[in-house]
Design an enzyme around this catalytic site. Structure first.
Site, PDB file in Angstrom:
ATOM      1  N   ASP A 191      59.060  13.083  38.185  1.00 29.64           N
ATOM      2  CA  ASP A 191      58.118  12.328  39.009  1.00 29.64           C
ATOM      3  C   ASP A 191      58.055  10.899  38.447  1.00 29.64           C
ATOM      4  OD1 ASP A 191      55.887  11.821  40.859  1.00 29.64           O
ATOM      5  OD2 ASP A 191      54.777  11.633  38.990  1.00 29.64           O
TER       6      ASP A 191
ATOM      7  N   HIS B 275      62.641   5.137  41.717  1.00 26.31           N
ATOM      8  CA  HIS B 275      62.899   5.937  42.926  1.00 26.31           C
ATOM      9  C   HIS B 275      64.284   5.523  43.421  1.00 26.31           C
ATOM     10  CE1 HIS B 275      58.473   5.712  42.730  1.00 26.31           C
ATOM     11  NE2 HIS B 275      58.408   6.780  43.512  1.00 26.31           N
TER      12      HIS B 275
ATOM     13  N   SER C 157      70.114   1.175  45.515  1.00 29.78           N
ATOM     14  CA  SER C 157      69.726   0.226  44.455  1.00 29.78           C
ATOM     15  C   SER C 157      70.476   0.502  43.147  1.00 29.78           C
ATOM     16  CB  SER C 157      68.215   0.275  44.233  1.00 29.78           C
ATOM     17  OG  SER C 157      67.749   1.604  44.178  1.00 29.78           O
TER      18      SER C 157
ATOM     19  N   HIS D 227      67.100  -5.553  48.429  1.00 28.68           N
ATOM     20  CA  HIS D 227      68.296  -5.628  47.588  1.00 28.68           C
ATOM     21  C   HIS D 227      68.707  -7.067  47.294  1.00 28.68           C
ATOM     22  CE1 HIS D 227      69.386  -1.254  48.849  1.00 28.68           C
ATOM     23  NE2 HIS D 227      68.538  -1.288  47.835  1.00 28.68           N
TER      24      HIS D 227
ATOM     25  N   ASP E 284      60.193   1.773  44.165  1.00 24.98           N
ATOM     26  CA  ASP E 284      60.546   1.747  45.593  1.00 24.98           C
ATOM     27  C   ASP E 284      60.287   3.116  46.229  1.00 24.98           C
ATOM     28  OD1 ASP E 284      61.680   1.067  48.034  1.00 24.98           O
ATOM     29  OD2 ASP E 284      63.729   1.459  47.356  1.00 24.98           O
TER      30      ASP E 284
HETATM   31  C1  SAM Z   1      63.015   4.444  49.545  1.00 21.32           C
HETATM   32  S1  SAM Z   1      63.979   5.673  48.778  1.00 21.32           S
HETATM   33  C2  SAM Z   1      64.763   4.832  47.479  1.00 21.32           C
HETATM   34  C3  SAM Z   1      65.798   3.838  47.889  1.00 21.32           C
HETATM   35  C4  SAM Z   1      66.482   3.152  46.742  1.00 21.32           C
HETATM   36  N1  SAM Z   1      65.542   2.635  45.761  1.00 21.32           N
HETATM   37  C5  SAM Z   1      67.332   1.998  47.240  1.00 21.32           C
HETATM   38  O1  SAM Z   1      66.862   0.845  47.242  1.00 21.32           O
HETATM   39  O2  SAM Z   1      68.478   2.229  47.609  1.00 21.32           O
HETATM   40  C6  SAM Z   1      62.752   6.597  47.908  1.00 21.32           C
HETATM   41  C7  SAM Z   1      63.298   7.699  47.006  1.00 21.32           C
HETATM   42  O3  SAM Z   1      62.210   8.171  46.213  1.00 21.32           O
HETATM   43  C8  SAM Z   1      62.414   9.549  45.946  1.00 21.32           C
HETATM   44  N2  SAM Z   1      61.085  10.064  45.559  1.00 21.32           N
HETATM   45  C9  SAM Z   1      60.036  10.389  46.356  1.00 21.32           C
HETATM   46  N3  SAM Z   1      58.950  10.706  45.620  1.00 21.32           N
HETATM   47  C10 SAM Z   1      59.314  10.565  44.308  1.00 21.32           C
HETATM   48  C11 SAM Z   1      58.638  10.702  43.072  1.00 21.32           C
HETATM   49  N4  SAM Z   1      57.344  11.066  43.018  1.00 21.32           N
HETATM   50  N5  SAM Z   1      59.318  10.459  41.928  1.00 21.32           N
HETATM   51  C12 SAM Z   1      60.624  10.098  41.971  1.00 21.32           C
HETATM   52  N6  SAM Z   1      61.323   9.948  43.116  1.00 21.32           N
HETATM   53  C13 SAM Z   1      60.675  10.164  44.266  1.00 21.32           C
HETATM   54  C14 SAM Z   1      62.993  10.090  47.222  1.00 21.32           C
HETATM   55  O4  SAM Z   1      63.756  11.252  46.961  1.00 21.32           O
HETATM   56  C15 SAM Z   1      63.844   8.921  47.731  1.00 21.32           C
HETATM   57  O5  SAM Z   1      65.198   9.105  47.348  1.00 21.32           O
END
Ligand code: SAM
Length: 278
Positions: free
Chosen positions: A144, A41, A101, A18, A165
């Protein structure tokens, strides 16, 4: 999917990511022209640190907590920390909420900028929807990430940042990222792409090679390790962010921030931080 970011919110990896994100957005905001941030993500917009999950893992105690207690911080951490402090105005020297994020990004946007936030997981998408439904600068998707990104590029502003992410639960995550970048870059070659990754496996070497082979102007690799990797009994202790098409001289902006973070997080002066073009 088992991954739940509530366990990890505010840990060293989140803060590292961040701080870099806030500096990339601040750099984009130095020019008047509008920009778009695409958060592939996004997770939740806010994480309560008193939640059962955060309380159980205690990861924030080795991440945001020691940072918020500092008084003299480098300028490259200030914009980020101001957001965290404003969010926790009622909690002196401690943390009630840690931002995702999307929250951080939306706070740093100017009126001419846009955020596109995506999460495929229903509860995270619902939380994003609740938080941003009345915000005309934010567009949400529940798709996705790897299918979505090439489909929506380039953004109409033709200037912007893409944050990738993923949870890295899938053993093929590194390959999915590279395949997606190969589709995304021809559509938006001038975009800044910031990709977070854990540093814990031998597979990291092939990731570096694949990044080097991409058709981009530069790839700036920022990494931090809070202890020596062979002591890795504490869960994740090292991570990185690779920035494709990094802004000019971004390494000079971010290096003092990472040095400072490493100083407050390193166990017995172990581990390292690095900022280098690969
Ligand atoms: C590491 S967390 C994200 C944290 C966020 N970016 C932050 O910095 O606060 C990963 C996220 O990706 C989502 N996720 C997992 N696989 C995914 C996919 N194929 N497409 C979109 N989102 C996905 C999960 O639900 C989760 O909320």
């Amino acid at each position: 999917m088992n991954y739940d970011h509530h366990y990890h919110a505010g840990n060293f990896a989140d803060v590292f990511k961040h701080v870099i994100l806030a500096n990339l957005i601040t750099t984009l905001a130095q020019k008047e022209k509008p920009f778009c941030v695409i958060d592939t993500h996004a997770g939740y917009n806010l994480y309560p640190i008193q939640s059962e999950e955060a309380h159980k893992s205690q990861e924030f105690k080795r991440g945001i907590l020691p940072l918020i207690q500092q008084s003299k911080i480098p300028s490259a951490i200030q914009a980020y920390l101001t957001i965290i402090r404003n969010l926790n105005r009622n909690a002196s020297d401690t943390i009630q909420y840690y931002p995702g994020s999307s929250y951080l990004t939306s706070t740093l946007l100017r009126s001419q900028d846009q955020l596109i936030a995506n999460d495929s997981h229903q509860p995270a998408y619902e939380a994003l929807h609740k938080a941003f439904r009345n915000n005309s600068q934010v567009t949400l998707h529940q798709r996705d990430a790897y299918e979505l990104l090439p489909a929506i590029l380039p953004p109409k502003e033709k200037r912007g940042l893409i944050l990738i992410d993923p949870p890295f639960e899938n053993p093929h995550e590194f390959q999915s990222i590279i395949q997606t970048l190969k589709k995304a870059l021809p559509r938006f070659p001038t975009g800044i792409y910031a990709i977070w990754y854990p540093v814990k496996e031998a597979s990291i070497t092939s990731f570096y090679h694949a990044i080097k082979a991409l058709p981009v102007k530069n790839s700036l690799c920022c990494e931090i390790a809070t202890t020596n990797l062979q002591h890795n009994l504490l869960g994740l202790t090292a991570c990185g962010m690779v920035i494709l098409n990094a802004p000019w001289q971004f390494e000079k902006t971010i290096e003092p921030a990472l040095k400072y973070l490493w100083t407050i997080w390193s166990l017995n002066q172990e581990g390292h931080y690095s900022v280098k073009y690969i």
